[in-house]
Write a protein that holds these residues in place. Structure first.
Motif, PDB file in Angstrom:
ATOM      1  N   VAL A  95       3.250  -2.298-101.501  1.00 27.10           N
ATOM      2  CA  VAL A  95       1.983  -1.779-102.019  1.00 27.10           C
ATOM      3  C   VAL A  95       1.950  -0.270-101.859  1.00 27.10           C
ATOM      4  CG1 VAL A  95      -0.537  -1.845-101.797  1.00 27.10           C
ATOM      5  CG2 VAL A  95       0.808  -3.920-101.375  1.00 27.10           C
ATOM      6  N   GLY A  96       1.511   0.416-102.906  1.00 25.71           N
ATOM      7  CA  GLY A  96       1.246   1.842-102.808  1.00 25.71           C
ATOM      8  C   GLY A  96      -0.250   2.066-102.841  1.00 25.71           C
ATOM      9  N   ALA A  97      -0.748   2.977-102.020  1.00 31.52           N
ATOM     10  CA  ALA A  97      -2.186   3.259-101.997  1.00 31.52           C
ATOM     11  C   ALA A  97      -2.411   4.761-101.918  1.00 31.52           C
ATOM     12  CB  ALA A  97      -2.858   2.566-100.818  1.00 31.52           C
ATOM     13  N   SER A  98      -3.376   5.243-102.697  1.00 36.90           N
ATOM     14  CA  SER A  98      -3.745   6.644-102.607  1.00 36.90           C
ATOM     15  C   SER A  98      -4.416   6.891-101.255  1.00 36.90           C
ATOM     16  CB  SER A  98      -4.656   7.043-103.771  1.00 36.90           C
ATOM     17  OG  SER A  98      -5.753   6.161-103.861  1.00 36.90           O
ATOM     18  N   PHE A  99      -4.559   8.164-100.878  1.00 36.63           N
ATOM     19  CA  PHE A  99      -4.863   8.507 -99.489  1.00 36.63           C
ATOM     20  C   PHE A  99      -6.127   7.854 -98.939  1.00 36.63           C
ATOM     21  CE2 PHE A  99      -1.987  12.094-100.448  1.00 36.63           C
ATOM     22  CZ  PHE A  99      -1.126  11.959 -99.362  1.00 36.63           C
ATOM     23  N   THR A 100      -7.236   7.938 -99.661  1.00 32.52           N
ATOM     24  CA  THR A 100      -8.478   7.365 -99.137  1.00 32.52           C
ATOM     25  C   THR A 100      -8.324   5.868 -98.899  1.00 32.52           C
ATOM     26  OG1 THR A 100      -9.850   9.044-100.212  1.00 32.52           O
ATOM     27  CG2 THR A 100     -10.930   6.992 -99.602  1.00 32.52           C
ATOM     28  N   LEU A 101      -7.752   5.172 -99.882  1.00 34.05           N
ATOM     29  CA  LEU A 101      -7.544   3.733 -99.746  1.00 34.05           C
ATOM     30  C   LEU A 101      -6.519   3.423 -98.661  1.00 34.05           C
ATOM     31  CD1 LEU A 101      -7.622   2.822-103.522  1.00 34.05           C
ATOM     32  CD2 LEU A 101      -9.008   1.711-101.766  1.00 34.05           C
ATOM     33  N   GLY A 102      -5.409   4.155 -98.677  1.00 37.07           N
ATOM     34  CA  GLY A 102      -4.318   3.879 -97.751  1.00 37.07           C
ATOM     35  C   GLY A 102      -4.662   4.162 -96.297  1.00 37.07           C
TER      36      GLY A 102
END
Length: 306
Positions: A95-102
């Motif tokens: 899974v890849g997530a952008s910073f806020t989500l990750g």
């Protein structure tokens, strides 16, 4: 010779690149080369012709590729049928997530998913939205979770969670006691932005543009590459920012930062799950997409996948 080597072989053939296969499989390029050499030694022939610009599959490689496709497809079908019989989901989920989500949302989601499916190996890559999109397009990730809508004909894009952005201020700022500020007051503030490619920056730019304000009209004093750096800069008094409420729950609770809303601007947005329509979805990927929708719906802050 083993199934993992077949998987590496197929990935090299699909990517036409040893380095591309290494990135997609989260292993080193020398490891890819070693496994391909092991297969070539087993079959006694070259499977790829290499040069400095590209990798080309040989005739022997094309024959093997046809059989490997059938073998891996049958294996996927076997895993699917056995999972349906036993109710046990297993495998790797990237899974890849952008910073806020990750940094603030997805670790909790993955933790709950792992509790339900302990035999799943989860890999999480945190970077900005632009990079997540590139990795999903390259099929280096099973799916991506991003902060702004993506338009690309190769991707399936679905909303899974609502989010609200707020203007973040130091606690001693003259506007900190207000619940709402005007757009003119926002424009007058020294402003801290996330870097180009950030989902938060894009939604900030889009929403302000809808209100008739271009980023060039803001008094931008800093552009920073992480949410944590932005928060620290605001707390130190260098300026204001627009940020997800998810990212500042702790600071707002402790009273180290203050949030206000902009009266003329709607800063509600959606988070999106994206995946490549050409990439085969394993049972674990399908289960996670379904879980993501269900989990977020139960949190009462989201909407189900459409």
């Amino acid at each position: 010779m083993n199934l993992y080597q077949f998987h590496i072989f197929k990935t090299v053939a699909d990517k036409k690149s040893f380095s591309g296969a290494a990135q997609a499989l989260f292993i080193s390029q020398p490891a890819v080369s070693m496994h391909i050499k092991s297969l070539e030694d087993h079959f006694g022939t070259r499977l790829f012709d290499r040069n400095t610009q590209q990798v080309t599959i040989t005739e022997a490689g094309r024959i093997l590729y046809e059989y490997v496709e059938k073998i891996l497809s049958l294996l996927d079908e076997a895993e699917k049928d056995i999972s349906a019989l036993t109710g046990c989901i297993r495998g790797t989920l990237s899974v890849g997530a952008s910073f806020t989500l990750g940094e603030y949302v997805i670790p909790q989601v993955l933790g709950c998913f792992k509790k339900q499916h302990p035999q799943v190996r989860a890999l999480l890559k945190v970077t900005n939205t632009e990079q997540i999109v590139k990795l999903v397009l390259k099929q280096a990730l099973d799916l991506g979770l991003v902060e702004s809508r993506v338009d690309n004909f190769e991707l399936i894009v679905k909303p899974f969670m609502k989010d609200e952005l707020v203007v973040l201020l130091p606690v001693d700022h003259p506007l900190a006691g207000k619940k709402f500020i005007l757009i003119d007051e926002l424009v007058a503030l020294p402003f801290i932005l996330r870097e180009q490619g950030s989902g938060t920056r894009k939604i900030t730019e889009d929403r302000l543009k809808e209100a008739g304000i271009n980023l060039s009209e803001l008094n931008v004093v800093m552009e920073l590459g992480s949410t944590e750096a932005v928060k620290e800069a605001v707390e130190a008094g260098f300026g204001a920012t627009i940020i997800s409420k998810w990212a500042v729950q702790k600071e707002l609770k402790l009273g180290t930062l203050v949030s206000v809303k902009v009266k003329e601007v709607s800063l509600v947005r959606k988070f999106y799950v994206i995946y490549n329509k050409n990439k085969f979805q394993t049972p674990v990927v399908k289960e996670f997409i379904s879980f993501l929708s269900s989990f977020c719906f139960q949190e009462n802050s989201v909407e189900k996948l459409a």
